[in-house]
Design an enzyme around this catalytic site. Structure first.
Site, PDB file in Angstrom:
ATOM      1  N   LEU A  66       5.346   0.899   4.466  1.00  0.00           N
ATOM      2  CA  LEU A  66       4.880  -0.153   5.371  1.00  0.00           C
ATOM      3  C   LEU A  66       5.944  -1.218   5.639  1.00  0.00           C
ATOM      4  CD1 LEU A  66       1.260  -0.645   3.965  1.00  0.00           C
ATOM      5  CD2 LEU A  66       2.057   0.925   5.743  1.00  0.00           C
ATOM      6  N   HIS A  67       5.997  -1.653   6.896  1.00  0.00           N
ATOM      7  CA  HIS A  67       6.899  -2.724   7.326  1.00  0.00           C
ATOM      8  C   HIS A  67       6.069  -3.763   8.087  1.00  0.00           C
ATOM      9  CE1 HIS A  67       6.538  -0.753  11.186  1.00  0.00           C
ATOM     10  NE2 HIS A  67       7.085   0.344  10.713  1.00  0.00           N
ATOM     11  N   GLY A  91       5.587  -4.353  11.090  1.00  0.00           N
ATOM     12  CA  GLY A  91       4.780  -3.820  12.205  1.00  0.00           C
ATOM     13  C   GLY A  91       3.409  -3.385  11.705  1.00  0.00           C
ATOM     14  N   HIS A  92       3.414  -2.598  10.618  1.00  0.00           N
ATOM     15  CA  HIS A  92       2.132  -2.179  10.026  1.00  0.00           C
ATOM     16  C   HIS A  92       1.317  -3.393   9.572  1.00  0.00           C
ATOM     17  CE1 HIS A  92       4.683   1.482   8.893  1.00  0.00           C
ATOM     18  NE2 HIS A  92       3.716   2.028   9.595  1.00  0.00           N
ATOM     19  N   GLN A 113       0.486   7.606  21.840  1.00  0.00           N
ATOM     20  CA  GLN A 113      -0.531   7.863  20.813  1.00  0.00           C
ATOM     21  C   GLN A 113      -1.756   6.974  21.028  1.00  0.00           C
ATOM     22  OE1 GLN A 113       0.272   8.418  16.441  1.00  0.00           O
ATOM     23  NE2 GLN A 113      -0.322   6.278  16.382  1.00  0.00           N
ATOM     24  N   ARG A 143      11.129   5.220  10.027  1.00  0.00           N
ATOM     25  CA  ARG A 143      12.277   6.124  10.190  1.00  0.00           C
ATOM     26  C   ARG A 143      13.602   5.369  10.323  1.00  0.00           C
ATOM     27  NH1 ARG A 143       8.364   9.693  13.053  1.00  0.00           N
ATOM     28  NH2 ARG A 143       8.285  11.616  11.845  1.00  0.00           N
TER      29      ARG A 143
END
Ligand code: AMP
Length: 291
Positions: free
Chosen positions: A33-34, A36-37, A153, A187
C-alpha cells in the site's frame, strides 16, 4: 483492527454486521500500500461504518508472462498502514481459499474491457471483474472505492455493477501522484533510478496535453495524440498505447463529448506503467461560435 484470512469467516462477519444495520465499505487492493491506496481508505472511512481493506494479489488477472510471482508484497507494512488509516478489517485471503481447483464460473464485462489494457492483457479484466464480484459478496459492501489511476478498470466495474444490479455504490477517487508527478503505483518499486527519471514523461505529457485539448477542436485530436506518442517514445522503452477517448464510453470522442480521458501505457525497462487524466471539453460551443 481485525485480520481475516478465511473467505467464509469474512462473509459471516459481514452478514452479522449487516444484520446490526452497519454500512460496510470495501477497498479492494493488491497490497504493497502507498498513499494512493490510503486515500481510498480515507474516502471509504467517510462513507461507511465498517471499512474492509482487501489485500489480495489476484492470480487470475495476471497473464502467463506477467509479474504475478514478483509482484511486491509486504503484509506487515500493509497491516500497519490500514490500522493507521482507521480500517476495521483487513481481508487477506489465500489464493487457494478463493479459487477451487475446479472453478468454472467467471464474471465478464464484454465492451468497455475490450480495448486499451484489455486488448494488451487478454483475460485481465475478466479476472478483475470475477474477483471484485466475489469480494462484493464476501464483504457485503454497500460502498466500494476504486482509484481513477485505473480509469478503465473503474469504468468496467461501474458497468458490471449496473448490469448485474449489485447493491453497491461505486466511488472513484482521484489519482494520487508523487512529488515528481509520477502516478503512485506498487509497480514503481521495480524502477531503477534512470527508469524512474524517464517515467516522468507520462505525467509531463498529460499535463501539457490538457490545455491543447481544451483549445483545439475535435479534428486536432489525432495530431495531439501523435505528438504525445512521439514525446513519450523518446523516454519510454516501449509505448503500449496513447489514446484520447470519450470519458464515459471509451469510444472515439464526438462533438457531444463533454469530458475526454487521455490514457497512456508504456514500458520503462521491464515495468509497464499506466497513467491518465480527465479533461473537460466543450467543442460543440467552440464550434458554433466559430461559425
Ligand atoms: P492495486 O493495488 O494497484 O490493484 O490498486 C488498488 C486500488 O487502488 C485500485 O482501485 C487502484 O485504482 C487504486 N490506486 C492505485 N494507485 C493509485 C493512485 N496513485 N491514486 C489513486 N488510486 C490508486
Amino acid at each position: 483492527m481485525k485480520i481475516i484470512q478465511s473467505p467464509r469467516e469474512m462473509q459471516e462477519f459481514a452478514l452479522a454486521a449487516r444484520r446490526e444495520g452497519k454500512r460496510i465499505g470495501v477497498v479492494p487492493t493488491m497490497g504493497f500500500l502507498h498513499a494512493g491506496h490510503l486515500s481510498l481508505i480515507d474516502a471509504a472511512r467517510k462513507r461507511a461504518d465498517i471499512v474492509v481493506v482487501t489485500v489480495f494479489v489476484n492470480p487470475i488477472q495476471f497473464g502467463p508472462q506477467e509479474d504475478l510471482e514478483q509482484y511486491p508484497r509486504d503484509f506487515e507494512h500493509d497491516r500497519r498502514a490500514c490500522e493507521a488509516h482507521g480500517a476495521d478489517v483487513v481481508f487477506a485471503p489465500r489464493p487457494e481459499d478463493m479459487y477451487a481447483p475446479d472453478r468454472s464460473t467467471w464474471v465478464e464485462e464484454t465492451r468497455l474491457s475490450q480495448g486499451l489494457c484489455g486488448a494488451l492483457r487478454p483475460g485481465h479484466f475478466r479476472g478483475v471483474t470475477t474477483v471484485v464480484a466475489k469480494l462484493f459478496l464476501l464483504t457485503q459492501a454497500e460502498v466500494a472505492v476504486f482509484g481513477q489511476k485505473d480509469a478503465q478498470q473503474a469504468l468496467v466495474i461501474r458497468r458490471m455493477v449496473r448490469d448485474l444490479n449489485f447493491p453497491v455504490e461505486v466511488v472513484v477517487s482521484p489519482l494520487v501522484r508523487d512529488e515528481d508527478g509520477v502516478a503512485l503505483s506498487s509497480r514503481n518499486s521495480y524502477l531503477s533510478a534512470d527508469e524512474r527519471e524517464r517515467a516522468r514523461v507520462l505525467s509531463r505529457t498529460l499535463r501539457a496535453a490538457a490545455p491543447a485539448l481544451r483549445s483545439a477542436g475535435l479534428e486536432a485530436l489525432e495530431a495531439i495524440r501523435e505528438a504525445m506518442a512521439l514525446e513519450i517514445g523518446k523516454c519510454a522503452d516501449r509505448v503500449d498505447y496513447v489514446e484520447i477517448l470519450d470519458a464515459d464510453t471509451l469510444e472515439k470522442p464526438t462533438l457531444d463529448t463533454r469530458e475526454v480521458l487521455v490514457l497512456l501505457a508504456a514500458y520503462f525497462g521491464k515495468t509497464r506503467l499506466i497513467d491518465n487524466t480527465l479533461v473537460q471539453v466543450n467543442w460543440k460551443e467552440a464550434c458554433s461560435c466559430a461559425n
